[in-house]
Design an enzyme around this catalytic site. Structure first.
Site, PDB file in Angstrom:
ATOM      1  N   LYS A 115       0.836  -1.203   0.000  1.00  0.00           N
ATOM      2  CA  LYS A 115       0.000   0.000   0.000  1.00  0.00           C
ATOM      3  C   LYS A 115       0.864   1.242   0.000  1.00  0.00           C
ATOM      4  CE  LYS A 115      -4.355  -1.585   1.820  1.00  0.00           C
ATOM      5  NZ  LYS A 115      -5.239  -1.722   2.971  1.00  0.00           N
ATOM      6  N   LYS A 197      -4.598 -11.277  -6.540  1.00  0.00           N
ATOM      7  CA  LYS A 197      -5.777 -11.580  -5.734  1.00  0.00           C
ATOM      8  C   LYS A 197      -7.003 -10.832  -6.263  1.00  0.00           C
ATOM      9  CE  LYS A 197      -6.553  -9.348  -1.835  1.00  0.00           C
ATOM     10  NZ  LYS A 197      -6.777  -8.852  -0.466  1.00  0.00           N
ATOM     11  N   LYS A 200     -11.456  -6.034  -3.713  1.00  0.00           N
ATOM     12  CA  LYS A 200     -12.469  -4.974  -3.724  1.00  0.00           C
ATOM     13  C   LYS A 200     -11.975  -3.752  -4.453  1.00  0.00           C
ATOM     14  CE  LYS A 200     -13.846  -5.478   1.087  1.00  0.00           C
ATOM     15  NZ  LYS A 200     -13.319  -5.041   2.381  1.00  0.00           N
TER      16      LYS A 200
END
Ligand code: AMP
Ligand code: TRP
Length: 332
Positions: A115, A197, A200
């Site tokens: 991140k 992956k 969302k």
């Protein structure tokens, strides 16, 4: 009787629309285990603000996640469903655990590194200590088991380390939690890139199937999912895109691998994908009908959350008093 049950806890962040990865990787296990354990299932709104959020959206999503839990089959009469920010004990413990969290270990967290490298304007301190808050969520309840996807494994290791460290520094206090990870759905992959992956927050909306996607969109996404050019219906690590689709198929149907391989052997991927599209769309249609009914009853949802806040505080209060006493905070 219920007192003897072991404790299960898990939370999901309200930071985007939930995908079938969230469902198959984590939420399905909450539902499966709700009779066996004393369950605390939360909405991790505190975690969500580690990335910028629109306040009104965040509030809305928090309620939506609860409706999703119920529509997928969590029973609020059996399970305590709560919003993380409604129980301040999470934050009380977080501070104490921060005092025994090492900078080195936190800076090795792959999710943090990931991140941080993507959002250099968002190098906030909460992002760094996010796993310590997750540990506090778990340890405050003395949770025995935590169902999660494999991406949370490193954070689970930290929670275990912090429990052990606190226990050895101050005396036996916390249960050392175990993860529950479903082998075949531990990491549902993106439909566009099977190395990544399903998430969302993927910018490519075709990469993920959202639980609330319109049914025709779900069908289309599955039919256009990437596969390979080997034209060989098989389940192996050379054909990871197909493998992922088969994992999804198995999870939705409950069939076993041999059955499915036998059914589609020698056939084109197109037929398999068309069947999978129908299976997922039919299942989610059912879910969506329930969801639409539940989300329209705001009063019921809020009552569940008020009860949940109370029950969750009842569960953590004594342990937090004990922790504050052990670390040396004056109690009158
Ligand atoms: P998050 O979306 O990060 O709030 O994740 C909520 C839960 O869903 C966590 O337990 C994750 O490990 C799990 N999860 C999220 N994405 C996936 C995925 N693609 N496959 C399996 N589990 C997932
Ligand atoms: N960090 C988890 C995620 O992003 C969400 C989470 C927060 C969680 N607190 C937790 C999961 C406690 C399990 C237990 O998926």
């Amino acid at each position: 009787m219920t007192d003897k049950k072991k404790t299960l806890l898990s939370l999901v962040q309200p930071s985007g629309d939930l995908t079938i990865g969230n469902y198959l990787g984590a939420i399905k296990n909450f539902i499966k285990l709700q009779d066996e354990y004393d369950c605390y299932i939360g909405v991790a709104d505190l975690h969500s603000i580690t990335v910028p959020q629109v306040a009104a959206e965040l509030r809305k999503r928090s309620r939506e996640i609860v409706a999703i839990y119920l529509a997928l089959g969590l029973d609020p009469d059996k399970v305590t469903i709560f919003i993380q920010s409604h129980n301040p004990d999470h934050l009380k413990l977080y501070w104490v655990l921060n005092s025994i969290s090492y900078m080195g270990q936190l800076s090795r967290m792959t999710q943090f590194k990931d991140k941080q490298s993507r959002a250099d304007e968002n190098n906030n301190a909460a992002l760094f200590t996010y796993p310590t808050l997750m540990a506090a969520d778990i340890l405050a309840y003395n949770a025995d088991v935590v169902p999660v996807g494999i991406d949370q494994q490193q954070h689970m290791e930290l929670a275990r380390d912090l429990a052990i460290r606190f226990n050895s520094r101050y005396s036996e206090t916390f249960t050392v939690p175990e993860s529950i990870i479903n082998e075949s759905t531990r990491k549902i992959m993106s439909l566009r890139n099977p190395e990544k992956k399903m998430s969302k927050s993927d910018e490519d909306k075709n990469a993920s199937i959202f639980l609330l996607d319109p049914l025709n969109v779900i069908r289309k996404k599955i039919k256009s999912a990437v596969t390979d050019s080997l034209n060989n219906f098989d389940y192996n690590d050379e054909q990871i895109a197909l493998k992922n689709l088969i994992d999804i198929y198995l999870a939705f149907t409950g069939e076993d691998l041999d059955q499915v391989l036998a059914k589609y052997k020698g056939k084109g991927y197109g037929e398999f994908k068309a069947d999978l599209a129908d299976i997922v769309a039919n299942d989610l249609e059912n879910f969506q009908n329930k969801y639409n009914e539940i989300i329209s009853d705001k009063e019921r949802l809020d009552q569940i959350l008020k009860d949940g806040a109370e029950k969750s505080q009842r569960k953590t209060r004594n342990l937090l008093d004990k922790v504050y006493r052990k670390v040396g905070f004056l109690q009158l």
